[in-house]
Design a protein around this motif. Structure first.
Motif, mmCIF file in Angstrom:
data_model
loop_
_atom_site.group_PDB
_atom_site.id
_atom_site.type_symbol
_atom_site.label_atom_id
_atom_site.label_comp_id
_atom_site.label_asym_id
_atom_site.label_seq_id
_atom_site.Cartn_x
_atom_site.Cartn_y
_atom_site.Cartn_z
ATOM 1 N N THR A 143 -1.321 9.784 -9.601
ATOM 2 C CA THR A 143 -1.186 10.846 -10.596
ATOM 3 C C THR A 143 -0.215 10.383 -11.669
ATOM 4 O OG1 THR A 143 0.594 11.908 -9.325
ATOM 5 C CG2 THR A 143 -1.649 12.697 -8.941
ATOM 6 N N PHE A 144 -0.212 11.128 -12.783
ATOM 7 C CA PHE A 144 0.599 10.748 -13.925
ATOM 8 C C PHE A 144 1.589 11.855 -14.264
ATOM 9 C CE2 PHE A 144 -3.258 8.288 -14.193
ATOM 10 C CZ PHE A 144 -2.780 7.015 -14.480
ATOM 11 N N PHE B 207 11.156 3.540 -8.961
ATOM 12 C CA PHE B 207 11.227 2.336 -9.791
ATOM 13 C C PHE B 207 11.406 2.785 -11.245
ATOM 14 C CE2 PHE B 207 8.841 0.983 -6.064
ATOM 15 C CZ PHE B 207 9.459 -0.223 -5.744
ATOM 16 N N ASP B 208 12.667 3.001 -11.648
ATOM 17 C CA ASP B 208 12.952 3.360 -13.031
ATOM 18 C C ASP B 208 13.514 2.141 -13.750
ATOM 19 O OD1 ASP B 208 15.507 3.135 -12.036
ATOM 20 O OD2 ASP B 208 16.001 5.258 -12.211
ATOM 21 N N PHE C 254 7.372 6.357 -7.338
ATOM 22 C CA PHE C 254 7.411 6.707 -8.752
ATOM 23 C C PHE C 254 7.735 5.482 -9.597
ATOM 24 C CE2 PHE C 254 10.033 7.767 -12.475
ATOM 25 C CZ PHE C 254 9.135 8.548 -13.196
ATOM 26 N N VAL C 255 6.977 5.285 -10.695
ATOM 27 C CA VAL C 255 7.241 4.220 -11.658
ATOM 28 C C VAL C 255 7.350 4.861 -13.036
ATOM 29 C CG1 VAL C 255 6.468 2.036 -12.647
ATOM 30 C CG2 VAL C 255 5.901 2.591 -10.271
ATOM 31 N N GLY C 256 8.532 4.789 -13.630
ATOM 32 C CA GLY C 256 8.729 5.412 -14.941
ATOM 33 C C GLY C 256 10.064 5.029 -15.542
ATOM 34 N N ARG C 257 10.303 5.467 -16.776
ATOM 35 C CA ARG C 257 11.542 5.109 -17.478
ATOM 36 C C ARG C 257 12.760 5.741 -16.814
ATOM 37 N NH1 ARG C 257 11.494 3.389 -23.387
ATOM 38 N NH2 ARG C 257 9.403 2.563 -23.707
ATOM 39 N N GLU D 120 0.848 -1.193 0.000
ATOM 40 C CA GLU D 120 0.000 0.000 0.000
ATOM 41 C C GLU D 120 0.880 1.238 0.000
ATOM 42 O OE1 GLU D 120 -2.795 -0.105 3.154
ATOM 43 O OE2 GLU D 120 -3.828 -1.903 2.413
ATOM 44 N N VAL D 121 0.526 2.222 -0.818
ATOM 45 C CA VAL D 121 1.320 3.453 -0.906
ATOM 46 C C VAL D 121 0.383 4.648 -0.803
ATOM 47 C CG1 VAL D 121 3.180 2.420 -2.267
ATOM 48 C CG2 VAL D 121 1.226 3.430 -3.451
ATOM 49 N N ASP D 122 0.953 5.762 -0.336
ATOM 50 C CA ASP D 122 0.146 6.978 -0.195
ATOM 51 C C ASP D 122 -0.075 7.670 -1.534
ATOM 52 O OD1 ASP D 122 -0.087 6.699 2.570
ATOM 53 O OD2 ASP D 122 1.827 7.712 2.927
ATOM 54 N N HIS D 123 0.994 7.757 -2.338
ATOM 55 C CA HIS D 123 0.893 8.508 -3.594
ATOM 56 C C HIS D 123 1.722 7.788 -4.655
ATOM 57 C CE1 HIS D 123 1.282 12.682 -5.774
ATOM 58 N NE2 HIS D 123 0.718 11.758 -6.519
ATOM 59 N N LEU D 124 1.057 7.260 -5.662
ATOM 60 C CA LEU D 124 1.713 6.565 -6.766
ATOM 61 C C LEU D 124 1.766 7.501 -7.966
ATOM 62 C CD1 LEU D 124 2.852 3.847 -7.853
ATOM 63 C CD2 LEU D 124 0.515 3.265 -8.549
ATOM 64 N N VAL D 125 2.988 7.781 -8.442
ATOM 65 C CA VAL D 125 3.189 8.632 -9.619
ATOM 66 C C VAL D 125 3.669 7.739 -10.769
ATOM 67 C CG1 VAL D 125 4.423 10.610 -10.597
ATOM 68 C CG2 VAL D 125 3.760 10.616 -8.177
ATOM 69 N N ILE D 126 2.964 7.781 -11.884
ATOM 70 C CA ILE D 126 3.249 6.888 -13.007
ATOM 71 C C ILE D 126 3.614 7.699 -14.238
ATOM 72 C CG2 ILE D 126 2.313 5.087 -14.508
ATOM 73 C CD1 ILE D 126 0.288 4.457 -12.239
ATOM 74 N N ASP D 127 4.714 7.306 -14.871
ATOM 75 C CA ASP D 127 5.080 7.853 -16.174
ATOM 76 C C ASP D 127 4.499 6.925 -17.237
ATOM 77 O OD1 ASP D 127 6.233 8.745 -18.500
ATOM 78 O OD2 ASP D 127 8.299 8.291 -17.912
ATOM 79 N N ARG D 128 3.542 7.408 -18.014
ATOM 80 C CA ARG D 128 2.854 6.542 -18.984
ATOM 81 C C ARG D 128 3.817 5.910 -19.983
ATOM 82 N NH1 ARG D 128 -0.743 10.991 -18.594
ATOM 83 N NH2 ARG D 128 -2.831 10.451 -17.780
#
Length: 721
Positions: free
Chosen positions: A679-680, A710-711, A694-697, A446-454
């Protein structure tokens, strides 16, 4: 000795904080940053500020080590010359080129004296001016203008990390605790770091058995207890001690270990078998290797470990210990799916790997219900990698593949064959998919704020690091990445070890239906929209070849770059070999190789004689994108070229392109249900003030302190344990 700074920079894109005294070196740091930018890298603001406060000697020494790391990453550590000095200009028509080579040979008095034909007639590759550089690297550079900077040039940020010891420990724990098998480069890094971090913090779990073998090698050397709970763990360690592979493929020629190592291996075996005699069944999978190991360990000299001796008795056939797989096969041969399912519930991982087989064999609702119940009861005991692999498999089983299936080994050898499997009960398969998704979701934190790079969505989940070579910008097999720019340039570099070696770079151009359209190679130097830099036939001091394609001029929708071993050493024998591609816009000049334009560079290490790194596809919208393959074909021993391998390649790639791979989007969609806020990147959102996940390139520069990143350097960490 491996430089830890270089290793950490290349693997993590983080800079270990250098020690040294205080100083004011802002000018030196800016010079360092400018040189980095010429290679397509840049210091983050925090890194620049920290380095500017160190003394000059420390910064200069640190800069030299970091530059060496990033230049090797993109292939800028070697000199890339071209046969045609003005490439991509000055490339002649193929027939014109051969005629010129022949005319030069006839005018050469030495050649005229000995003749230009042998017993088998004229060999064009033996002409004096063919296949070897006729100008120096400096002369080639002088023929080109400076690279014109472009807004589209790649810039990769290097972020400030912790101290060298902190970064080494952090990377060691990440590699040792990885939930997916490591590739060759990362396995080498694990061995180095395990030795360096032997007295520091150790991972709570080592999920992958191959990783455990490398760590046990270090523990054995330092006199620590071995981490083993199966007999195969001991065999893996014996293989590594003999200089072989931890995955036991291919089988290693085992050496006689030292007396201390023999005692440690036998003691470990004795403890495993004493605790669980049923594990003797695992011996059958590697019976011949166990026989060879017994000849080197001399278990009869150590009567104090009688259980260890039983291992070798099973290997010799003197004691019977049927494996679990053999018991399952016996049940299936008797068409007793219920009994096979009951047996497999004692090994949940094998149950899930065998699920397709069980479902196809189920002949009644009772059997189908028993299989589903076994899945539900054991799903929590199965690794996340196996769950996601089965999910990907079921997605592909529900789709038509034209009656064919692709076989890809752990060594990236690929071939296509008929798909003779019976169809699955798709309602049952759908229910299994729901169970898999629910379990993966449960394991995600569980996370408070997930930021995703599409942009990360099109990247395939790295379910095995073995399928991806080491290099820069390398994505897992099946990933898509956009190709922005008008000029696409492939390159290869190789350096032979002992034998004269000729590698050839080719580009196969296909129509929409994967039929042959055209090609660029050493036998076809020019084509509409493309040029080949010329053939180099020997690489004692290293050699490069390039292919240019102006994408706007192409009518075809499929481009398959290929690397052929025409003669000499294979990819796994060469001192060094790699492939990559660059992207430029129409107005950029520069030398044939400009590191700032490199989008990808991957090592070529495989057991086939034809390499297929990736395929480029043009979509209905006219945009190009790359799909990553990382494949090798067997090919012939010598004389491989696009004319002889093209049809095999086209049929294989067409099937692979249609295959569905489980992508990062699947995981982030599941994870979003566990996040309080999602958010994205790039949307009109307020900058986060608290740490985020954060999940992105690539990691953005301005994330709050304490954020979890998580890059692409941590992609495998997304796979839940």
């Amino acid at each position: 000795m491996t430089d830890l700074v270089e290793l950490i920079v290349r693997r993590t894109r983080r800079l270990p904080r250098p020690g040294g005294g205080a100083g004011e070196t802002e000018v030196v740091v800016r010079q360092f940053d400018a040189v980095l930018m010429s290679a397509g890298f840049k210091l983050s603001r925090e890194a620049m500020e920290h380095l500017a406060g160190r003394d000059e000697g420390t910064v200069v020494d640190f800069a030299v080590r970091v530059l060496a790391a990033v230049r090797r990453e993109v292939g800028d550590h070697v000199r890339h010359n071209t046969y045609f000095k003005d490439f991509p200009g000055g490339v002649p028509d193929t027939l014109e080129f051969w005629t010129r080579c022949l005319a030069e040979a006839l005018l050469d008095p030495v050649v005229a004296e000995r003749g230009i034909t042998g017993g088998d007639g004229l060999n064009l590759l033996d002409l004096p001016s063919y296949g070897r550089y006729l100008h120096t690297y400096e002369e080639m550079l002088a023929a080109h203008d400076e690279l014109i900077p472009s807004a589209g040039d790649r810039v990769t940020l290097l972020h400030l990390g912790g101290t060298l010891e902190e970064e080494a420990s952090r990377l060691y724990l990440a590699l040792a605790g990885s939930t997916v098998p490591l590739g060759e480069d990362d396995a080498d890094a694990l061995r180095v770091l395990a030795s360096h971090c032997a007295d520091g913090p150790q991972p709570e779990q080592i999920p992958v058995r191959e990783h455990r073998a490398h760590i046990n090698q270090v523990r054995l050397a330092s006199g620590k207890d071995l981490l083993v709970d199966t007999v195969t763990d001991v065999l893996r360690l014996a293989s590594v001690l003999s200089g072989g592979s931890a995955d036991l493929e291919p089988a290693t020629r085992l050496r006689s270990p030292s007396r201390r190592a023999r005692r440690a291996l036998l003691a470990a075996l004795d403890g495993v078998v004493a605790a669980s005699p049923a594990k003797l069944g695992d011996v059958n999978a590697h019976r011949e290797q166990w026989k060879r190991l017994g000849e080197r360990l001399h278990p009869h000299e150590y009567p104090c470990w009688p259980h260890a001796a039983r291992v070798f008795a099973v290997a010799r056939g003197e004691e019977r210990a049927p494996s679990l797989a053999a018991r399952v096969q016996s049940a299936m041969d008797a068409r007793d799916v219920l009994r096979a399912t009951r047996i497999l519930t004692t090994a949940p991982g094998l149950l899930f790997r065998s699920l397709d087989w069980l479902v196809r064999s189920a002949a009644s609702e009772e059997e189908a219900h028993a299989i589903l119940e076994a899945v539900e009861n054991t799903v929590e005991q199965v690794s996340g990698r196996v769950l996601l692999s089965l999910r990907e498999h079921l997605d592909n089983r529900s789709a038509s593949r034209g009656g064919h299936r692709i076989f890809i080994t752990r060594k990236s050898r690929a071939w296509k064959g008929p798909d003779n499997r019976a169809p699955l009960d798709m309602s049952l398969a759908l229910r299994v998919c729901e169970i898999l998704d629910a379990e993966v979701t449960r394991r995600l934190p569980e996370v408070d704020h997930l930021v995703i790079d599409r942009e990360i969505w099109s990247v395939a989940l790295p379910l095995s690091g073995k399928s991806s070579p080491s290099g820069f910008g390398v994505l897992p097999r099946g990933s898509y990445s956009p190709v922005e720019g008008n000029l696409l340039r492939f390159f290869i570099y190789w350096r032979q070890r002992e034998k004269t070696t000729d590698l050839d770079l080719s580009a196969l151009l296909l129509n929409d239906d994967y039929t042959y359209a055209s090609q660029l190679s050493w036998t076809h130097l020019t084509e509409v929209g493309g040029e080949h830099s010329g053939d180099i036939t020997s690489a004692e001091n290293g050699a490069s070849e390039f292919i240019d394609l102006t994408l706007g001029k192409l009518q075809q929708r499929v481009i398959i770059p290929q690397v052929h071993v025409y003669s000499g050493e294979g990819f796994d024998e060469l001192a060094e070999s790699f492939f990559g591609f660059m992207v430029r816009d129409a107005r950029q000049a520069g030398a044939p190789f400009e590191p700032a334009t490199v989008r990808m560079k991957s090592d070529l290490r495989g057991h086939g004689r034809v390499a297929l790194p990736l395929v480029f596809l043009r979509g209905q919208d006219g945009r190009w994108r790359a799909k990553w393959l990382h494949l090798f074909l067997r090919g012939g021993v010598n004389f491989n070229r696009v004319e002889t391998t093209g049809m095999t390649t086209a049929h294989l790639v067409g099937t692979i392109v249609d295959r569905e791979y489980l992508r990062v989007r699947h995981l982030t969609d599941l994870w979003s249900a566990k996040a309080a806020k999602v958010t994205f990147l790039g949307d009109d959102n307020d900058a986060p003030s608290a740490p985020v996940t954060f999940v992105g390139r690539e990691r953005p520069e301005d994330l709050p302190e304490g954020s979890e990143i998580f890059d692409l350097t941590r992609l495998s960490d997304l796979i839940p344990s």
